[in-house]
Design an enzyme around this catalytic site. Structure first.
Site, PDB file in Angstrom:
ATOM      1  N   GLY A  96       4.769  20.948  12.296  1.00 39.24           N
ATOM      2  CA  GLY A  96       6.001  20.193  12.451  1.00 39.24           C
ATOM      3  C   GLY A  96       7.142  20.749  11.623  1.00 39.24           C
ATOM      4  N   GLY A 141       8.637   9.224   9.301  1.00 38.20           N
ATOM      5  CA  GLY A 141       8.099   9.772   8.072  1.00 38.20           C
ATOM      6  C   GLY A 141       7.244  10.997   8.314  1.00 38.20           C
ATOM      7  N   HIS A 186       0.830  -1.206   0.000  1.00 40.37           N
ATOM      8  CA  HIS A 186       0.000   0.000   0.000  1.00 40.37           C
ATOM      9  C   HIS A 186       0.868   1.261   0.000  1.00 40.37           C
ATOM     10  CE1 HIS A 186      -3.163   2.834   1.055  1.00 40.37           C
ATOM     11  NE2 HIS A 186      -4.046   1.869   0.874  1.00 40.37           N
TER      12      HIS A 186
END
Length: 297
Positions: free
Chosen positions: A161, A170, A81
């Site tokens: 962030g 990630g 995926h």
């Protein structure tokens, strides 16, 4: 009483100990109902479904991100995926006494909290801050590996962030959206190029159905392939329409549908629409389903 649905997706579908640590964040929590969670070995992904009080859901989801940050290492991740982070996506869906605008607020609250953990965050769908970020496929393009360079580009500065890739975790996408139906169609062939070709015909960006996203994936354990779909508005593109188009396209390659798979929840109306189509029931109504009357008592 306000109720929101949240469907966080984690990039781990094989290590049950790690999955259990993540899911533990949702068990026996006041205001949080853990509906289901489904690890997928081929996708190497677990989808968790939650319904409950917005504040309680937000707290539990942020706690789960902290756990995922510890137990998932994206530098070692492999799976079928598409993914860009350990906690890949966190969608919010309105359920009861909650609006889409409320879900946008919840998405921003979670995005801010996740960003403070040192994980870059992108808001998408109805929470998107720019039109270019509305489509998750566009945000996730390049996947985890591509984000090391992508994140440096000015137009891909995170909403929350650091503007620096977090190698271990990630990046994470957070959204507010309409109820999505994750519906997969398995084909009786092991040739992934056939599933890819059919997916390209079915999905909107390939000239197919307006509210369908689709990719072809191998199911190695079953020696089959799959057209994996997200139907982002089942009211405007019905589940049966996507299935029938796949059946039609599959005939060109001499293959057929082996079975279908539903990931997570589906609204009753989507099933009623399909029953009405396949059974040719005239004027089939919601309240003709016995259980809907029992629920209302």
């Amino acid at each position: 009483m306000k109720k929101v649905m949240c469907i966080p997706n984690y990039s781990e579908g094989r290590d049950l100990d790690k999955i259990d640590k993540i899911v533990e964040c949702f068990r026996a929590k006041e205001g949080v109902k853990l509906i289901d969670y489904q690890p997928d070995k081929d996708h190497n992904r677990t989808v968790v479904e939650l319904i409950g009080d917005p504040d309680a859901i937000i707290d539990a989801v942020v706690e789960s991100v902290k756990v995922a940050q510890e137990v998932i290492d994206m530098t070692k991740h492999e799976g079928g995926h598409p993914r860009m982070g350990a906690v890949d996506v966190i969608p919010f869906v309105p359920v009861k006494d909650v609006t889409t605008e409320d879900c946008v607020e919840y998405a921003n609250r979670v995005g801010k909290a996740v960003g403070e953990l040192g994980i870059p965050v992108y808001l998408y769908e109805d929470a998107a801050t720019t039109p270019e970020r509305k489509n998750l496929a566009k945000v996730r393009k390049g996947q985890y590996e591509g984000f090391f360079e992508k994140i440096k580009e000015a137009e891909w500065k995170p909403d929350y962030g650091p503007q620096e890739m977090n190698a271990k975790s990630g990046v994470t996408g957070v959204s507010a959206r309409f109820h999505l139906v994750a519906f997969n169609v398995n084909l009786n062939t092991d040739k992934v190029e056939i599933a890819d070709a059919i997916a390209k015909k079915v999905r909107h960006v390939g000239g197919g159905l307006r509210f369908v996203k689709a990719i072809g994936l191998p199911l190695e354990e079953r020696n089959q392939v799959q057209v994996s779909m997200n139907l982002v508005n089942f009211e405007k593109t019905a589940v049966y329409q996507a299935l029938e188009m796949i059946k039609f396209e599959a005939q060109r390659y001499g293959v057929s549908v082996y079975g279908t798979e539903l990931i997570g929840l589906i609204p009753l109306q989507a099933l009623i629409d399909s029953a009405q189509y396949y059974m040719q029931i005239e004027n089939f109504e919601y309240d003709q389903v016995l259980e809907t009357l029992l629920i209302g008592e």
